[in-house]
Design a protein around this motif. Sequence first.
Motif, PDB file in Angstrom:
ATOM      1  N   ARG A 118      -2.098  -9.750  44.293  1.00  0.00           N
ATOM      2  CA  ARG A 118      -2.333 -11.208  43.393  1.00  0.00           C
ATOM      3  C   ARG A 118      -1.947 -12.227  44.472  1.00  0.00           C
ATOM      4  NH1 ARG A 118       1.548 -11.600  38.467  1.00  0.00           N
ATOM      5  NH2 ARG A 118       3.248 -11.738  40.147  1.00  0.00           N
ATOM      6  N   GLU A 119      -1.107 -12.154  45.500  1.00  0.00           N
ATOM      7  CA  GLU A 119      -0.880 -13.310  46.431  1.00  0.00           C
ATOM      8  C   GLU A 119      -2.109 -13.645  47.184  1.00  0.00           C
ATOM      9  OE1 GLU A 119       2.491 -12.507  48.315  1.00  0.00           O
ATOM     10  OE2 GLU A 119       3.739 -12.424  46.840  1.00  0.00           O
ATOM     11  N   ARG A 120      -3.148 -12.975  47.395  1.00  0.00           N
ATOM     12  CA  ARG A 120      -4.221 -13.021  48.011  1.00  0.00           C
ATOM     13  C   ARG A 120      -5.362 -13.305  47.248  1.00  0.00           C
ATOM     14  NH1 ARG A 120      -2.613 -12.105  53.013  1.00  0.00           N
ATOM     15  NH2 ARG A 120      -4.703 -12.405  53.992  1.00  0.00           N
ATOM     16  N   GLY A 121      -5.208 -13.666  46.047  1.00  0.00           N
ATOM     17  CA  GLY A 121      -6.164 -13.950  44.946  1.00  0.00           C
ATOM     18  C   GLY A 121      -7.049 -12.919  44.174  1.00  0.00           C
ATOM     19  N   ILE A 122      -6.302 -11.557  44.299  1.00  0.00           N
ATOM     20  CA  ILE A 122      -7.078 -10.482  43.558  1.00  0.00           C
ATOM     21  C   ILE A 122      -6.521 -10.746  41.918  1.00  0.00           C
ATOM     22  CG2 ILE A 122      -7.304  -8.062  43.452  1.00  0.00           C
ATOM     23  CD1 ILE A 122      -8.469  -9.305  45.736  1.00  0.00           C
ATOM     24  N   GLY A 123      -7.431 -10.427  41.150  1.00  0.00           N
ATOM     25  CA  GLY A 123      -7.087 -10.738  39.757  1.00  0.00           C
ATOM     26  C   GLY A 123      -8.037  -9.711  38.887  1.00  0.00           C
ATOM     27  N   PRO A 124      -7.896  -9.818  37.368  1.00  0.00           N
ATOM     28  CA  PRO A 124      -8.562  -8.909  36.574  1.00  0.00           C
ATOM     29  C   PRO A 124     -10.257  -9.086  36.813  1.00  0.00           C
ATOM     30  CG  PRO A 124      -6.968 -10.068  35.502  1.00  0.00           C
ATOM     31  CD  PRO A 124      -6.894 -10.680  36.747  1.00  0.00           C
ATOM     32  N   ASP A 125     -10.716  -7.747  36.945  1.00  0.00           N
ATOM     33  CA  ASP A 125     -12.096  -7.596  37.089  1.00  0.00           C
ATOM     34  C   ASP A 125     -12.745  -7.567  38.525  1.00  0.00           C
ATOM     35  OD1 ASP A 125     -12.802  -6.928  34.333  1.00  0.00           O
ATOM     36  OD2 ASP A 125     -12.781  -9.149  34.034  1.00  0.00           O
ATOM     37  N   ASP A 126     -11.602  -8.229  39.478  1.00  0.00           N
ATOM     38  CA  ASP A 126     -12.407  -8.055  41.021  1.00  0.00           C
ATOM     39  C   ASP A 126     -12.379  -6.580  41.468  1.00  0.00           C
ATOM     40  OD1 ASP A 126     -12.402 -10.774  41.201  1.00  0.00           O
ATOM     41  OD2 ASP A 126     -10.080 -10.945  41.930  1.00  0.00           O
ATOM     42  N   LYS A 127     -13.232  -6.241  42.149  1.00  0.00           N
ATOM     43  CA  LYS A 127     -13.352  -5.038  42.666  1.00  0.00           C
ATOM     44  C   LYS A 127     -12.621  -4.904  43.984  1.00  0.00           C
ATOM     45  CE  LYS A 127     -17.580  -4.267  39.770  1.00  0.00           C
ATOM     46  NZ  LYS A 127     -17.539  -5.721  39.327  1.00  0.00           N
ATOM     47  N   VAL A 128     -11.856  -3.969  44.030  1.00  0.00           N
ATOM     48  CA  VAL A 128     -11.198  -3.612  45.361  1.00  0.00           C
ATOM     49  C   VAL A 128     -11.483  -2.247  45.770  1.00  0.00           C
ATOM     50  CG1 VAL A 128      -8.829  -3.505  46.498  1.00  0.00           C
ATOM     51  CG2 VAL A 128      -9.185  -5.268  44.775  1.00  0.00           C
ATOM     52  N   ALA A 129     -12.051  -2.288  47.187  1.00  0.00           N
ATOM     53  CA  ALA A 129     -12.448  -0.701  47.550  1.00  0.00           C
ATOM     54  C   ALA A 129     -11.276  -0.278  48.545  1.00  0.00           C
ATOM     55  CB  ALA A 129     -13.724  -0.985  48.565  1.00  0.00           C
ATOM     56  N   LEU A 130     -11.184   1.115  48.062  1.00  0.00           N
ATOM     57  CA  LEU A 130     -10.105   1.771  48.962  1.00  0.00           C
ATOM     58  C   LEU A 130     -10.717   2.801  49.674  1.00  0.00           C
ATOM     59  CD1 LEU A 130      -7.973   2.752  45.586  1.00  0.00           C
ATOM     60  CD2 LEU A 130      -7.890   0.464  46.942  1.00  0.00           C
ATOM     61  N   LEU A 131     -10.442   2.734  51.039  1.00  0.00           N
ATOM     62  CA  LEU A 131     -10.818   3.698  52.049  1.00  0.00           C
ATOM     63  C   LEU A 131      -9.503   4.333  52.713  1.00  0.00           C
ATOM     64  CD1 LEU A 131     -13.346   4.988  53.602  1.00  0.00           C
ATOM     65  CD2 LEU A 131     -13.003   2.986  55.467  1.00  0.00           C
ATOM     66  N   LEU A 132      -9.111   5.070  51.875  1.00  0.00           N
ATOM     67  CA  LEU A 132      -7.479   5.789  52.156  1.00  0.00           C
ATOM     68  C   LEU A 132      -7.772   7.441  52.010  1.00  0.00           C
ATOM     69  CD1 LEU A 132      -5.806   3.607  50.002  1.00  0.00           C
ATOM     70  CD2 LEU A 132      -5.665   3.430  52.137  1.00  0.00           C
ATOM     71  N   PRO A 133      -6.949   8.096  52.831  1.00  0.00           N
ATOM     72  CA  PRO A 133      -6.909   9.668  52.778  1.00  0.00           C
ATOM     73  C   PRO A 133      -6.013   9.902  51.896  1.00  0.00           C
ATOM     74  CG  PRO A 133      -5.784   8.788  54.583  1.00  0.00           C
ATOM     75  CD  PRO A 133      -6.253   7.642  53.957  1.00  0.00           C
ATOM     76  N   ASN A 134      -5.708  11.298  51.656  1.00  0.00           N
ATOM     77  CA  ASN A 134      -4.647  11.724  50.784  1.00  0.00           C
ATOM     78  C   ASN A 134      -3.213  11.799  51.337  1.00  0.00           C
ATOM     79  OD1 ASN A 134      -6.944  12.796  49.454  1.00  0.00           O
ATOM     80  ND2 ASN A 134      -6.077  14.786  49.061  1.00  0.00           N
ATOM     81  N   THR A 135      -2.781  10.433  51.226  1.00  0.00           N
ATOM     82  CA  THR A 135      -1.478  10.232  51.468  1.00  0.00           C
ATOM     83  C   THR A 135      -0.841   9.312  50.408  1.00  0.00           C
ATOM     84  OG1 THR A 135      -1.849   7.741  52.554  1.00  0.00           O
ATOM     85  CG2 THR A 135      -2.023   9.753  54.044  1.00  0.00           C
TER      86      THR A 135
END
Length: 525
Positions: free
Chosen positions: A45-62
């Motif tokens: 949120r501090e970086r401007g992300i809010g409702p309906d914004d799409k955030v991509a996750l490139l993450l393994p099983n951790t």
Amino acid sequence: MLSVAAVLAESALRRPDHPAVVFAARRITYRELWDGARRYAAALRERGIGPDDKVALLLPNTPHFPLAYFGVLALGAVAVPVHALLRADEIAYVLDDSGATALICAAPLLTEGGAAAAATRTPLLTVMADEEDPRAPRLDALAARSTPIDRHVLRAPDDIAVVLYTSGTTGRPKGALLTHLNVVMNVDTTMLSPFEVTADDALLGCLPLFHTFGQICGMNTCFRAGATLVLMPRFDGPGALDLMVREDCTLFMGVPTMYVALLDAARTDPRRPPLTRAFSGGSALPVALLDAFRETFGCPVYEGYGLTETSPVVAYNQKAWPLKPGTVGKPVWGVEVEIARAEVADRIELLAAGEVGEVVVRGHNVMAGYLNRPEATAEAIVDGWFRSGDLGVKDDEGYLSIVDRKKDVVLRAGYNVYPREVEDVLARHPAIAQVAVVGLPHAVHGEEVCAVVRTSPGATPGPGLGAEIVAWSRARMAPYKYPRLVEFVDAFPLGPSGKVLKRELVSRLGGARGREPEDGAPPPG
């Protein structure tokens, strides 16, 4: 109003001190996991992300995956999980197509993820870095210094929660839009049946969390029940068996290739985990493999069926009805499954029991559509039914059997040959550990049936064994069905969900090379 974030939030209220995630030597309670997710939300949120914004996750099983996933959802934003083995151009396509406002990338994946973010000018955040990474701010470090948000943002049922990209077998990957209602209903429904997950269960989290099976059926259903998810970053048979024994896993979910690997591991490791049930999906599980697993591990295996576009579960074998091996059971609660005439594209014409056609689905699980693709959505959802692209049949008792993908059917001399049917027979040959049946181009018959085989321990691949398999098959299958060609491989090319990539096998093998059989196939008639 509801939110997929409540899956974790409510369990943190009910059983805050129970282990939610086990990862290596760490045991993370529900209180700690939800607190961490809300800290991630605050940092985003501090970086401007809010409702309906799409955030991509490139993450393994951790543990970073559930922290970021639920942090995004807690803000009312949309999670866009990305397959962790994609290359930079492929990641860039997902970022661009989804309109992602940020990419959260694990440090070990920054070579590809960082290049994709730079190419698309997508803001980049990292996790799992040992030091401050000069390429991007560390989200996990920012989260640790943040005050958790007070509560998750409530959403309307038809608001989009997750965008999951299809594998792209029919072209460029498409983003399936799953609503909060889609995901919450699928989790609530399947937690009760077929999975019957309770707070006392421990599930081996070996399926990739970026994929719908591992993410929704595994992680989300586990958290909804307040059970424990034992994360495994990279699956291998001996490691999975050891981890399940050490952590007293009661529940296993996997794809057929994982069942093969566990059986291989069990041949040299006599220990057995306290499994009470296992669930298979992703692709067809040969009945012989199902029987071998039940005999070896002493628990039933329930096979089911689902798709990315159906959130994902459609049907499963369930305790409410007798287990019927070779089928994927009956539809889950609130979902209808029928068989439609496959060759009719602009309307749904339902077929009677016993007739083969295209599997069509309607219910609370069907996606809202494909992102940015109204024409593809209109082709896929017709008269309120989702057209799966799979061929199936229902019997008189309502059990569904998946015959094959429409595109995988082999057309030999005018006859349809369904690879799964041939694979089920071949799986009983003692020298075959794993098999995939494909069609190879043939000048006379159009396509020839080819069995691609990984041999059992002690069997020697080569022309002699190939001829034996052909003769064995010929005695057990109709003349137009049995494979005239046998190819041997050490390992199969696998997709993100563990499915064998048959199109890649066809590309590798090229045209049919075997000799013409003496008997031939009967002419079309």
